[in-house]
Scaffold this active site. Structure first.
Site, PDB file in Angstrom:
ATOM      1  CB  THR A 292      -0.945   0.003   1.221  1.00 34.14           C
ATOM      2  OG1 THR A 292      -1.833  -1.110   1.135  1.00 34.14           O
ATOM      3  CG2 THR A 292      -1.757   1.285   1.288  1.00 34.14           C
TER       4      THR A 292
ATOM      5  CG  ASP B 232      -3.194  -7.640   3.413  1.00 29.31           C
ATOM      6  OD1 ASP B 232      -3.514  -6.663   4.109  1.00 29.31           O
ATOM      7  OD2 ASP B 232      -3.867  -8.051   2.449  1.00 29.31           O
TER       8      ASP B 232
END
Length: 328
Positions: free
Chosen positions: A13, A88
Site C-alpha cells: 500500500t 497484510d
C-alpha cells in the site's frame, strides 16, 4: 554524521496508487524516499528495488531474495536495512527475516494503511519512524527484525496486525512496543535484539498446510493433508490448544505416520498448554506427540516449521520440538 542505511522496496500500500482495476504498487523506492526529505537528517540512504507486489501475494522466493539483498547490503557497509512492505503479511515477512538473518544490524519493516494518493497518507511518517529507529544508537549493531508503524517499533516475533484499516494497525499482545518515536527523540522500552532462534535455511520445498478447528469441525482437513503427502501440519486450536475429537484423532494418525504436527491457539494472547483430556484435548494431543507452538499464531508457526523441515528434515522430531518448545 549520517548512518548508512539501505531501503529495500517491495511494493504494498505504501507504494500503491488507484487505477481502473483497483490499487496496485506503482511508486518506486526512490519515490518513497524522495517524499520524505527529513530522512537525510538521519541516514545516508541507498535504495534497492526488490519486487513490486501486494503483500498478500508475497512468496518464499521473494522473501529469500529480500534476505539475500539485506545480507549483501550489510556486507557492503550498511548499518541497517528498511523494507517497505504491504501490511497484510508484514508480520510473517518480518518473522521470516528474524529466523533466517543473524546480523549485527537492525532490519525494520514498514508500510502504510493509506495510499500516497489518499488523504493524509501514513507512509511518509512510518518510513521516517523506521529510519529514525534503525539509525538510533540503541539499535545500531544490535541486530533483530522489527516493524515500525504509527510511531512505534515492535519485535518481529511478537507483533501482529490487529485491525484491517486503522493507522495503529500493529500491536504486540501482552508485550509493549520495543520503542516509541516522539518529538523529543526515541524512547526505548525493551531491550533491542532478536527474540527468535536462527534457522539455517532461506527457502523450503516442504508442504505445510494450516488446519483450523471450530465447532463441529471434522477430520477432513488433516485427511486431505495426509493425502497430499504433507511434510508437516500446523493446527490452529481453540483456547489453550484444543481441537474437536474428530480432528484430534486425525492428528494422532498424522503423528503416527511421522508427520510433525504443531498446535497453536486462535487466541491473540497467551500460550498453549495441555490441560484437557478427551480425544481433542491438549493433554491427549501432547500424549500423541504434538509439538506445542507456544504463543506463536498459526501463520508464524507455519513459516517456522517450513524452514525447520528444510534445515533439519522430519526424521528428528525431538529437534523440531526443541526448536519450538525450547525457544524463550
Amino acid at each position: 554524521m549520517s548512518v548508512p542505511l539501505t531501503v529495500l522496496s517491495t511494493g504494498g500500500t505504501i507504494a500503491s496508487t488507484s487505477g481502473e482495476t483497483g490499487a496496485t504498487p506503482s511508486k518506486s523506492g526512490d519515490d518513497l524516499v524522495a517524499a520524505v526529505p527529513e530522512l537525510a537528517s538521519y541516514a545516508d540512504i541507498e535504495v534497492v528495488e526488490v519486487v513490486q507486489t501486494p503483500s498478500f501475494d508475497m512468496d518464499l522466493g521473494s522473501l529469500a531474495t529480500i534476505a539475500k539483498r539485506i545480507r549483501t547490503a550489510v556486507e557492503n557497509g550498511a548499518e541497517g536495512a528498511i523494507v517497505t512492505h504491504g501490511t497484510d503479511t508484514m508480520e510473517e515477512s518480518a518473522y521470516y527475516l528474524d529466523l533466517v538473518l543473524d546480523l549485527d544490524a537492525p532490519v525494520v519493516l514498514t508500510g502504510a494503511q493509506r495510499r500516497p494518493d489518499e488523504v493524509s497518507p501514513d507512509g511518509p511518517s512510518n518510513l521516517l519512524t523506521a529510519v529514525r529507529m534503525a539509525s538510533h544508537e540503541r539499535f545500531r549493531g544490535t541486530g533483530g527484525v522489527y516493524i515500525a508503524f504509527d510511531e512505534e517499533l515492535h519485535a518481529a516475533r511478537d507483533v501482529t496486525k490487529q485491525h484491517t484499516s486503522k493507522l495503529s494497525a500493529f500491536v504486540s499482545p501482552e508485550k509493549c512496543p520495543i520503542a516509541r518515536s516522539t518529538r523529543e527523540g526515541i524512547r526505548v522500552h525493551r531491550e533491542p535484539g532478536s527474540r527468535s532462534i536462527s534457522i539455517d535455511a532461506l527457502a523450503s520445498t516442504a508442504t505445510v498446510p494450516m488446519v483450523k478447528t471450530g465447532v463441529g469441525v471434522g477430520a477432513q482437513q488433516v485427511t486431505d493433508a495426509l493425502g497430499m503427502d504433507a511434510d508437516g501440519i500446523v493446527v490452529e486450536g481453540t483456547g489453550l490448544g484444543n481441537t474437536t475429537s474428530a480432528l484430534g484423532d486425525a492428528i494422532a494418525d498424522a503423528i503416527e505416520r511421522g508427520v510433525p504436527v504443531v498446535i497453536t491457539s486462535r487466541c491473540q494472547a497467551g500460550v498453549v498448554a495441555p490441560v484437557y483430556g478427551t480425544a481433542g484435548g491438549g493433554e491427549t494431543l501432547r500424549a500423541h506427540g504434538v509439538i506445542e507452538g507456544g504463543d506463536l499464531p498459526a501463520h508464524k508457526a507455519r513459516l517456522k516449521l517450513l524452514l525447520l523441515i528444510e534445515a533439519l528434515g522430519t526424521g528428528d522430531m525431538g529437534a523440531l520440538r526443541e526448536a519450538f518448545e525450547g525457544e524463550v
